[in-house]
Design a protein around this motif. Structure first.
Motif, PDB file in Angstrom:
ATOM      1  N   LEU A  13       0.720  -1.079   0.206  1.00 28.25           N
ATOM      2  CA  LEU A  13       0.510  -0.269   0.254  1.00 28.25           C
ATOM      3  C   LEU A  13       1.310   1.144  -0.089  1.00 28.25           C
ATOM      4  N   GLU A  38     -10.781  -0.054   6.922  1.00 27.53           N
ATOM      5  CA  GLU A  38     -11.782  -0.898   5.360  1.00 27.53           C
ATOM      6  C   GLU A  38     -10.839  -0.921   4.725  1.00 27.53           C
ATOM      7  N   LEU A  39      -9.462  -1.629   4.834  1.00 28.18           N
ATOM      8  CA  LEU A  39      -8.156  -1.982   4.017  1.00 28.18           C
ATOM      9  C   LEU A  39      -9.100  -3.458   3.182  1.00 28.18           C
ATOM     10  N   PRO A  40      -8.007  -2.906   1.417  1.00 26.38           N
ATOM     11  CA  PRO A  40      -8.445  -4.348   0.125  1.00 26.38           C
ATOM     12  C   PRO A  40      -8.483  -5.525   0.999  1.00 26.38           C
ATOM     13  N   SER A  42      -7.094  -7.553  -0.509  1.00 28.89           N
ATOM     14  CA  SER A  42      -6.319  -8.887  -1.161  1.00 28.89           C
ATOM     15  C   SER A  42      -4.932  -8.158  -0.413  1.00 28.89           C
ATOM     16  N   CYS A  43      -4.870  -7.623   0.791  1.00 32.26           N
ATOM     17  CA  CYS A  43      -4.215  -7.257   1.463  1.00 32.26           C
ATOM     18  C   CYS A  43      -3.704  -8.335   2.906  1.00 32.26           C
ATOM     19  N   THR A  64       1.647  -7.457   4.668  1.00 27.53           N
ATOM     20  CA  THR A  64       1.509  -6.362   3.255  1.00 27.53           C
ATOM     21  C   THR A  64       2.333  -5.041   4.484  1.00 27.53           C
ATOM     22  N   MET A  97      -1.783  -2.916  -4.142  1.00 30.13           N
ATOM     23  CA  MET A  97      -3.159  -3.073  -3.895  1.00 30.13           C
ATOM     24  C   MET A  97      -4.032  -1.860  -3.497  1.00 30.13           C
ATOM     25  N   GLY A  98      -3.353  -0.542  -3.311  1.00 28.62           N
ATOM     26  CA  GLY A  98      -4.392   0.683  -3.004  1.00 28.62           C
ATOM     27  C   GLY A  98      -2.847   1.985  -2.812  1.00 28.62           C
ATOM     28  N   GLN A 160      -7.064   6.994  -3.219  1.00 28.02           N
ATOM     29  CA  GLN A 160      -7.609   7.296  -2.343  1.00 28.02           C
ATOM     30  C   GLN A 160      -7.339   8.069  -1.415  1.00 28.02           C
TER      31      GLN A 160
END
Length: 172
Positions: A13, A38-40, A42-43, A64, A97-98, A160
């Motif tokens: 991230l 609120e995390l992805p 996929s982490c 992660t 992932m973000g 974001q």
């Protein structure tokens, strides 16, 4: 070098914002209690945090990693290119992932930056340079955020807002 530091890391991230905006504080809160945010999906756990400048000196083996970038100097083409190249290396080392951007107004940033300064910081010329840049930056509240956003766009990395929201039903 990045591959060795991130050997076994499953997700990254990235977060960018000016020094003093709260990137590290929030990232450490996520490391300590990731289920609250609120995390992805996929982490994977565990979460770790580091700034980009010291990442290569560390060794993460799983989970992660949240990588923090100070955006203060991104209007300098040389610094922007260094970070761009570094993100290219990150993309090869592990999946991103973000990506996040921390936007903050000048008054809040100055207050936070000044409050976090310790006695040692008052002797550090670089801290005074950053503080004076914040004070004298021609009325702009950008602090390199536009350059960070353009950089992420150029790499097709959606972003974001940071801080990310806590999960519904949790005490804030």
């Amino acid at each position: 070098m990045l591959e060795q530091s991130l050997d076994g890391v499953e997700a990254l991230l990235l977060v960018g914002g000016p020094a003093g905006c709260g990137k590290t504080t929030i990232a450490q809160t996520i490391v300590d209690a990731p289920g609250q945010f609120e995390l992805p999906a996929s982490c994977p756990l565990p979460f770790h945090r580091t700034d980009w400048k010291s990442l290569e000196a560390k060794h993460f083996r799983e989970g992660t990693v949240i990588v923090e970038f100070a955006t203060n100097k991104l209007n300098d083409p040389v610094q922007l290119q260094k970070i761009s190249d570094f993100i290219d290396g990150l993309q090869k080392a592990a999946p991103i992932m973000g990506t996040y951007v921390s936007v903050i107004d000048r008054k809040t940033l100055l207050r936070r930056y000044f409050q976090r300064m310790t006695a040692w910081h008052f002797l550090h010329a670089g801290k005074w340079k950053s503080l004076s840049r914040y004070l004298l930056a021609g009325g702009s509240d950008d602090f390199g955020i536009a350059a960070w956003n353009r950089l992420l766009d150029s790499k097709s990395l959606a972003r974001q807002a940071w801080p990310i929201s806590r999960r519904a039903g949790r005490v804030q």
